[in-house]
Design an enzyme around this catalytic site. Structure first.
Site, PDB file in Angstrom:
ATOM      1  N   GLU A 274      50.780 -19.609  23.828  1.00 46.68           N
ATOM      2  CA  GLU A 274      51.886 -19.151  25.100  1.00 46.68           C
ATOM      3  C   GLU A 274      52.554 -18.251  23.677  1.00 46.68           C
ATOM      4  OE1 GLU A 274      52.683 -17.873  28.284  1.00 46.68           O
ATOM      5  OE2 GLU A 274      50.595 -18.974  28.072  1.00 46.68           O
ATOM      6  N   TRP A 277      50.145 -15.171  23.260  1.00 44.97           N
ATOM      7  CA  TRP A 277      50.445 -14.852  24.105  1.00 44.97           C
ATOM      8  C   TRP A 277      51.811 -12.877  23.694  1.00 44.97           C
ATOM      9  CZ3 TRP A 277      47.136 -12.686  27.718  1.00 44.97           C
ATOM     10  CH2 TRP A 277      47.929 -11.662  29.037  1.00 44.97           C
ATOM     11  N   TRP A 305      49.565   5.526  44.900  1.00 43.60           N
ATOM     12  CA  TRP A 305      51.381   4.410  45.186  1.00 43.60           C
ATOM     13  C   TRP A 305      51.696   4.843  46.285  1.00 43.60           C
ATOM     14  CZ3 TRP A 305      50.499   0.061  42.628  1.00 43.60           C
ATOM     15  CH2 TRP A 305      50.128  -0.469  41.197  1.00 43.60           C
ATOM     16  N   ASN A 342      56.153 -18.934  36.013  1.00 40.14           N
ATOM     17  CA  ASN A 342      55.567 -17.392  35.622  1.00 40.14           C
ATOM     18  C   ASN A 342      54.727 -17.713  36.398  1.00 40.14           C
ATOM     19  OD1 ASN A 342      54.539 -16.106  32.700  1.00 40.14           O
ATOM     20  ND2 ASN A 342      52.986 -17.251  33.455  1.00 40.14           N
ATOM     21  N   TRP A 360      54.323  -0.517  39.743  1.00 39.56           N
ATOM     22  CA  TRP A 360      54.353  -1.424  38.320  1.00 39.56           C
ATOM     23  C   TRP A 360      55.654  -1.320  38.208  1.00 39.56           C
ATOM     24  CZ3 TRP A 360      54.898  -1.017  33.372  1.00 39.56           C
ATOM     25  CH2 TRP A 360      54.300   0.161  33.007  1.00 39.56           C
ATOM     26  N   TRP A 383      53.941  -7.032  33.855  1.00 40.24           N
ATOM     27  CA  TRP A 383      53.188  -6.132  34.624  1.00 40.24           C
ATOM     28  C   TRP A 383      52.637  -5.760  34.577  1.00 40.24           C
ATOM     29  CZ3 TRP A 383      55.400  -6.203  39.064  1.00 40.24           C
ATOM     30  CH2 TRP A 383      56.746  -7.145  39.322  1.00 40.24           C
TER      31      TRP A 383
END
Length: 484
Positions: A274, A277, A305, A342, A360, A383
């Site tokens: 993590e 990440w 969209w 999360n 998004w 996102w």
């Protein structure tokens, strides 16, 4: 000779390279924080992050005062304020730790050039990352776009860092006028909506270190499985501390190694990944700065969209009134505490971008306003990953099923019952899809759908098919244009 130490998102004394550099020659140091939201352009801090900043600045000032110094606070144009302080104090050096947001990078470059032209010695340092974004590259010298390959490259170079200890004293700089108080910056809300934040969080370096210690001593061994269960305290909750630099990733990695040895061992690997990440998020932001507002996958620029006609759906999502319990629980947790689990973030983001087909960017902006850990790199990566338009996206257009996700990761409905108490009496079998409960069950549990709790604002199966068809059409159109 005097050094100006320019604090930004490195609000700590431990492992602070700019601080160590400032005091290396024994010269007096002036710790400075300049509040300049206009320079952050469209990504100035949201309300929840401003709340955290207020308390973190107070904590930093208290720490500095214990060393015989204090935090000098200014507001306005950063370059003008640095020049003014240098002129008043006779400072000859300005040091700071680097930031990687595109607009701030450009600003900092201009500031460094201007201060050097003024005759000041300037130096910037890495206090935020394990690896600088330009230090990790593919064999062809290109930036990575897939996390697994990026992390393999990082892991080969992962070794025990040597975080810098906090100083025991700080040479006081020349007397300045009083400057601003933290309260003068207007970071706290005018209306007292922050009760939940105050109950949930303690900002500051000391709290960051205490939280990290407790997590690594008590919960990191089960983190790999527990982090996906929103009904229990299975995550580290260190992200807001990392965002404002109250603790460094180098310090965290050192603590992991001191307690558990090899950072790639199964016992701690999930947590260390993590941290990786987070590194990947900054790697992408540095190399693809437009992704704060535009999709990394250019094909998504033509995705159909929904727009203004879906404003009521966007509001329902923001307010936790979609009628989908796991999503609503997450959005209410976010509003109340400034944070969301999360796993639930991914599910809520999928519902917005896939089922509701809302951009998004709309979700990213809402998270930016409401998250205490609102970080431009991580917010952008998260996102775009969920929307399917960023790096490391799934090989197919994945649409999370919030009912299945709830049944798998919150099987007893602990999380939903906490944040959607109007559903608390429903049995486990229908807590994640109350619209399937019989009228007798709903009546017995005191639930009136459409009154106590909303009916779903969409059909999950039908909206999934519409989203898949929209992406298929978009992809085929883009591929046809590329082949011409």
């Amino acid at each position: 000779m005097t050094a100006i130490l320019w604090f930004r998102r490195d609000l700590r004394l431990d492992d602070n390279p700019a601080l160590v550099s400032a005091i290396a020659d024994g010269m007096p140091v002036i710790p400075v924080y300049i509040h300049a939201p206009d320079e952050e352009a469209s990504w100035a801090r949201g309300a929840a992050s401003r709340w955290w900043l207020h308390h973190s600045l107070l904590a930093l000032d208290a720490s500095l005062r214990r060393l015989g110094s204090r935090l000098w606070i200014a507001r306005g144009d950063s370059l003008a304020e640095l020049r003014r302080i240098a002129a008043v104090t006779g400072a000859t050096r300005v040091v700071w730790n680097r930031l990687y947001d595109p607009v701030i990078r450009e600003r900092d470059t201009q500031i460094k050039q201007a201060l050097k032209a003024d005759g000041l010695d300037c130096a910037s340092h890495n206090a935020t990352l394990l690896f600088e974004p330009w230090d990790i590259a593919t064999a062809e010298g290109r930036p990575y776009r897939v996390f697994s390959a990026f992390w393999r490259a990082c892991a080969k170079r992962l070794c025990e860092p040597s975080p810098l200890p906090a100083p025991s004293t700080l040479p006081a700089g020349p007397d300045l006028e009083k400057g601003l108080a933290v309260e003068d910056l207007g970071l706290l809300p005018r209306f007292l909506w922050d009760t939940g934040l105050r109950a949930a969080w303690t900002p500051g370096e000391s709290a960051a270190l205490a939280s990290a210690t407790a997590f690594l001593d008590e919960r990191v061994a089960v983190y790999g499985a527990a982090r996906d269960l929103p009904g229990i305290p299975g995550t580290s909750r260190l992200s807001p501390h990392l965002h404002l630099g109250e603790i460094s990733p180098r310090r965290l990695l050192t603590m992991v190694i001191a307690r558990h040895g090899d950072p790639t061992a199964a016992r701690v690997e999930a947590f260390v990944r993590e941290l990786g990440w987070r590194e990947f998020a900054y790697h992408l932001l540095y190399h693809f700065p437009r992704t704060t507002d535009e999709p990394l996958d250019a094909r998504f620029a033509a995705f159909p969209w929904r727009g203004a006609e879906a404003s009521e759906d966007l509001a329902a999502w923001q307010q936790g009134r979609t009628g989908i319990p796991l999503v609503d629980a997450g959005m209410r947790e976010l509003w109340h505490s400034g944070w969301m689990h999360n796993r639930v973030r991914m599910v809520a983001a999928s519902l917005l971008t896939k089922n509701l087909r809302l951009p998004w960017q709309s979700g990213a902006r809402w998270f930016w306003e409401t998250l205490v850990d609102a970080d431009l790199a991580s917010n952008t990566l998260g996102w775009q990953w969920t929307a399917g338009c960023g790096a490391d996206a799934a090989p197919y257009f994945r649409v999370f099923n919030p009912v299945r996700q709830g049944e798998r990761f919150d099987p007893q409905g602990v999380y939903v019952r906490r944040w959607c108490p109007e559903l608390a009496r429903l049995p486990d079998t229908c807590i994640h899809q109350p619209w399937t409960a019989s009228q007798a069950v709903l009546t017995a549990c005191g639930v009136r759908l459409g009154r106590d709790y909303p009916l779903p604002i969409l059909d999950l199966a039908a909206s999934r098919q519409v989203a898949l068809a929209a992406w298929s059409d978009t992809r085929l159109t883009a591929d046809a244009l590329e082949s011409r």
